[in-house]
Scaffold this motif. Structure first.
Motif, PDB file in Angstrom:
ATOM      1  N   PHE A  10      32.281  47.824  38.557  1.00  0.00           N
ATOM      2  CA  PHE A  10      31.324  47.118  37.692  1.00  0.00           C
ATOM      3  C   PHE A  10      30.136  46.615  38.518  1.00  0.00           C
ATOM      4  N   ALA A  11      30.452  45.935  39.635  1.00  0.00           N
ATOM      5  CA  ALA A  11      29.378  45.370  40.464  1.00  0.00           C
ATOM      6  C   ALA A  11      28.510  46.497  41.014  1.00  0.00           C
ATOM      7  N   GLY A  12      29.163  47.612  41.375  1.00  0.00           N
ATOM      8  CA  GLY A  12      28.423  48.764  41.893  1.00  0.00           C
ATOM      9  C   GLY A  12      27.486  49.358  40.858  1.00  0.00           C
ATOM     10  N   ALA A  13      27.815  49.166  39.587  1.00  0.00           N
ATOM     11  CA  ALA A  13      26.977  49.711  38.502  1.00  0.00           C
ATOM     12  C   ALA A  13      25.928  48.694  38.034  1.00  0.00           C
ATOM     13  N   GLY A  14      25.769  47.622  38.813  1.00  0.00           N
ATOM     14  CA  GLY A  14      24.717  46.656  38.479  1.00  0.00           C
ATOM     15  C   GLY A  14      25.149  45.575  37.509  1.00  0.00           C
ATOM     16  N   MET A  15      26.468  45.424  37.346  1.00  0.00           N
ATOM     17  CA  MET A  15      26.943  44.322  36.501  1.00  0.00           C
ATOM     18  C   MET A  15      27.225  43.095  37.365  1.00  0.00           C
ATOM     19  N   ILE A  43      45.288  34.154  39.787  1.00  0.00           N
ATOM     20  CA  ILE A  43      46.140  32.993  40.054  1.00  0.00           C
ATOM     21  C   ILE A  43      46.410  32.833  41.545  1.00  0.00           C
ATOM     22  N   ARG A  44      46.262  33.903  42.319  1.00  0.00           N
ATOM     23  CA  ARG A  44      46.664  33.854  43.735  1.00  0.00           C
ATOM     24  C   ARG A  44      45.478  33.653  44.658  1.00  0.00           C
ATOM     25  N   GLU A  45      45.531  32.529  45.400  1.00  0.00           N
ATOM     26  CA  GLU A  45      44.451  32.214  46.341  1.00  0.00           C
ATOM     27  C   GLU A  45      44.341  33.269  47.439  1.00  0.00           C
ATOM     28  N   ASP A  46      45.487  33.767  47.922  1.00  0.00           N
ATOM     29  CA  ASP A  46      45.423  34.757  49.010  1.00  0.00           C
ATOM     30  C   ASP A  46      44.744  36.041  48.509  1.00  0.00           C
ATOM     31  N   HIS A  47      45.030  36.412  47.254  1.00  0.00           N
ATOM     32  CA  HIS A  47      44.356  37.589  46.711  1.00  0.00           C
ATOM     33  C   HIS A  47      42.857  37.321  46.540  1.00  0.00           C
ATOM     34  N   LEU A  48      42.514  36.106  46.112  1.00  0.00           N
ATOM     35  CA  LEU A  48      41.090  35.772  45.939  1.00  0.00           C
ATOM     36  C   LEU A  48      40.353  35.841  47.286  1.00  0.00           C
ATOM     37  N   ASP A  49      41.011  35.352  48.352  1.00  0.00           N
ATOM     38  CA  ASP A  49      40.382  35.417  49.685  1.00  0.00           C
ATOM     39  C   ASP A  49      40.142  36.869  50.085  1.00  0.00           C
ATOM     40  N   GLN A  50      41.175  37.682  49.869  1.00  0.00           N
ATOM     41  CA  GLN A  50      41.082  39.108  50.210  1.00  0.00           C
ATOM     42  C   GLN A  50      39.975  39.782  49.388  1.00  0.00           C
ATOM     43  N   ALA A  51      39.889  39.415  48.118  1.00  0.00           N
ATOM     44  CA  ALA A  51      38.886  40.024  47.239  1.00  0.00           C
ATOM     45  C   ALA A  51      37.473  39.625  47.682  1.00  0.00           C
ATOM     46  N   ARG A  52      37.312  38.350  48.048  1.00  0.00           N
ATOM     47  CA  ARG A  52      35.996  37.901  48.555  1.00  0.00           C
ATOM     48  C   ARG A  52      35.579  38.760  49.736  1.00  0.00           C
ATOM     49  N   ALA A  53      36.536  38.969  50.656  1.00  0.00           N
ATOM     50  CA  ALA A  53      36.241  39.745  51.869  1.00  0.00           C
ATOM     51  C   ALA A  53      35.900  41.192  51.489  1.00  0.00           C
ATOM     52  N   GLU A  54      36.672  41.783  50.584  1.00  0.00           N
ATOM     53  CA  GLU A  54      36.423  43.192  50.230  1.00  0.00           C
ATOM     54  C   GLU A  54      35.101  43.367  49.486  1.00  0.00           C
ATOM     55  N   MET A  55      34.789  42.416  48.622  1.00  0.00           N
ATOM     56  CA  MET A  55      33.511  42.521  47.900  1.00  0.00           C
ATOM     57  C   MET A  55      32.353  42.368  48.887  1.00  0.00           C
ATOM     58  N   ALA A  56      32.514  41.471  49.863  1.00  0.00           N
ATOM     59  CA  ALA A  56      31.452  41.282  50.865  1.00  0.00           C
ATOM     60  C   ALA A  56      31.302  42.548  51.698  1.00  0.00           C
ATOM     61  N   ALA A  72      29.008  41.195  47.164  1.00  0.00           N
ATOM     62  CA  ALA A  72      29.338  39.774  46.993  1.00  0.00           C
ATOM     63  C   ALA A  72      28.325  39.053  46.104  1.00  0.00           C
ATOM     64  N   ASN A  73      27.062  39.486  46.148  1.00  0.00           N
ATOM     65  CA  ASN A  73      26.050  38.786  45.354  1.00  0.00           C
ATOM     66  C   ASN A  73      26.237  38.968  43.853  1.00  0.00           C
ATOM     67  N   ASN A  74      27.001  40.000  43.496  1.00  0.00           N
ATOM     68  CA  ASN A  74      27.208  40.276  42.068  1.00  0.00           C
ATOM     69  C   ASN A  74      28.498  39.657  41.532  1.00  0.00           C
ATOM     70  N   ALA A 127      27.449  29.842  35.465  1.00  0.00           N
ATOM     71  CA  ALA A 127      27.058  30.572  36.678  1.00  0.00           C
ATOM     72  C   ALA A 127      26.361  31.896  36.364  1.00  0.00           C
ATOM     73  N   LEU A 128      26.829  32.614  35.337  1.00  0.00           N
ATOM     74  CA  LEU A 128      26.366  33.993  35.124  1.00  0.00           C
ATOM     75  C   LEU A 128      25.711  34.233  33.766  1.00  0.00           C
TER      76      LEU A 128
END
Ligand code: NAI
Length: 296
Positions: free
Chosen positions: A25-30, A37-50, A55-57, A81-82
Motif C-alpha cells: 500500500f505504502a509503495g503504491a502511494g497510500m 497488539i505486539r510491541e515486538d512486531h511493531l518495532d520490527q515493522a517500524r524497522a522494515e518500513m524504514a 516510513a514516511n507513509n 494523524a492521516l
C-alpha cells in the motif's frame, strides 16, 4: 480503483501478511496505519518500513482488535494523524489449528473473539466514518483457504475462517449500493508468525492447563520431508501476498486468492454441494421470482 493518496488501516499489520499489505500500500502511494497488539512486531515493522524507504507513509499503533473502546480511540488517532480512512483491512488473526473435539471453551472463545468478532469491531468503528466522508472505501477481510476448504484437525480455525468469508459476502452485498467494496482474502500458505499465536493469549482465555502452541504441520496430516519441501516451495512471501491484495482492491474483487493449487479441492467441494442439492427447474424459477437476492 485508484489508490494513490488514499489511507489504509491494517490490523495485525506489524507482521506477516499484514505487513506485506502495508508495504504494498505504502509503495503504491497510500498512507498506512499499522495496528498490532505486539510491541515486538511493531518495532520490527517500524524497522522494515524504514529499510524499505516507506516510513514516511506509515504510522504505528498498539491495538487489541477485541477491545472496542481502544478501537474507537485508535480510529480517532488515525484520523487526526492521516485524515480520512478509505481502506480497512481486517487482517489480525490467530492460527489456532485445533480440532473442535479437543479445544477448550477458552480456545473457542478466544479464536472467535479475534478471528470473527474483530471484523465487526472494525466495521462498526470505521464504516460510519467512511460513509460520512463520502470519498469511497474498501474493506478487505483476511480469511484463508481454510475459509473455503476444511482441513482435518483444525476445526476451530476452519469454522472462524468460513465465517469470515460469509461476513464478507454479506457485507459486500450490503455496501455495493453505496459504492463501498468488500473483498474476502483467502491466502494459501504465506511465511509469517501465524503459529506463534499463544504469545498473546489474554488471561481471561487462559486454559486450566497451559499448552504449547503446536509446531510443525497441523495434526491430522503426516507429511514426509519431501512433501514438506514441496509445500514450502508453494508458500508465498508476505510481500507477494501484499501485492495480490493491492490488485484485488484495485479490481474490487470479491475473492482474492494466492494459491491456485487448491482449485481441485474447491471444485470437489462445490461439486458435492451441487450433487447433494439435486435439481428442480420449476421450483428454481418460482423461488427466483420470490427471493431474487438469495437465488442469484
Ligand atoms: P502473523 O502472526 O505473522 O501476523 C498476525 C499479526 O496479528 C501479528 O503481528 C499479531 O501480533 C497480530 N495480532 C494477533 N492478535 C491480535 C489482536 N488481538 N489485536 C491486534 N493484532 C493482533 O500471521 P499472518 O499469517 O500474517 O496472519 C494474518 C492473517 O492471515 C490471519 O488472519 C491469518 O489467519 C491469515 N492467514 C494466514 C495464512 C498463512 O499461511 N500465513 C494463510 C491463510 C490465512
Amino acid at each position: 480503483k485508484d489508490v494513490a493518496g488514499k489511507t489504509a488501516f491494517v490490523t495485525g499489520g506489524a507482521s506477516g501478511i499484514g505487513l506485506g499489505m502495508a508495504k504494498s500500500f505504502a509503495g503504491a502511494g497510500m498512507k498506512v496505519a499499522i495496528a498490532d497488539i505486539r510491541e515486538d512486531h511493531l518495532d520490527q515493522a517500524r524497522a522494515e518500513m524504514a529499510d524499505a524507504g516507506l516510513a514516511n507513509n506509515a504510522i504505528f499503533l498498539t491495538l487489541d482488535v477485541t477491545d472496542r473502546d481502544a478501537y474507537e480511540e485508535a480510529a480517532q488517532q488515525v484520523e487526526s494523524a492521516l485524515g480520512n480512512l478509505h481502506v480497512l483491512c481486517n487482517n489480525a488473526g490467530i492460527g489456532m489449528a485445533k480440532s473442535i473435539g479437543k479445544a477448550s471453551y477458552q480456545d473457542w472463545d478466544w479464536a472467535v473473539d479475534i478471528n470473527i468478532n474483530s471484523l465487526f469491531n472494525g466495521v462498526h468503528t470505521w464504516l460510519p466514518r467512511i460513509r460520512a466522508h463520502g470519498e469511497g472505501g474498501h474493506v478487505v477481510n483476511t480469511a484463508s483457504m481454510a475459509g473455503i476448504l476444511q482441513y482435518s484437525g483444525a476445526g476451530i480455525y476452519v469454522a472462524t475462517k468460513f465465517a469470515v468469508v460469509g461476513f464478507s459476502e454479506a457485507l459486500r452485498a450490503e455496501l455495493a449500493p453505496e459504492g463501498i467494496g468488500v473483498s474476502a482474502f483467502c491466502p494459501g500458505g504465506v511465511r509469517s508468525n501465524l503459529r506463534d499465536y499463544e504469545a498473546t493469549r489474554p488471561g481471561r482465555f487462559a486454559n486450566a492447563q497451559q499448552e504449547d502452541a503446536p509446531s510443525g504441520p497441523p495434526p491430522g496430516f503426516n507429511f514426509s520431508e519431501d512433501d514438506l519441501a514441496r509445500l514450502q516451495s508453494l508458500t508465498a512471501s508476505p510481500e507477494e501476498a501484499g501485492e495480490i491484495v493491492l490488485q484485488g482492491i484495485r479490481d474490487n474483487a470479491l475473492y482474492i486468492f494466492t494459491a491456485p493449487e487448491y482449485r481441485p479441492g474447491v471444485q470437489q467441494r462445490f461439486d458435492a454441494v451441487m450433487r447433494a442439492m439435486g435439481e428442480d427447474a420449476a421450483r428454481t424459477r418460482t423461488a427466483q421470482d420470490l427471493i431474487p437476492g438469495l437465488v442469484g
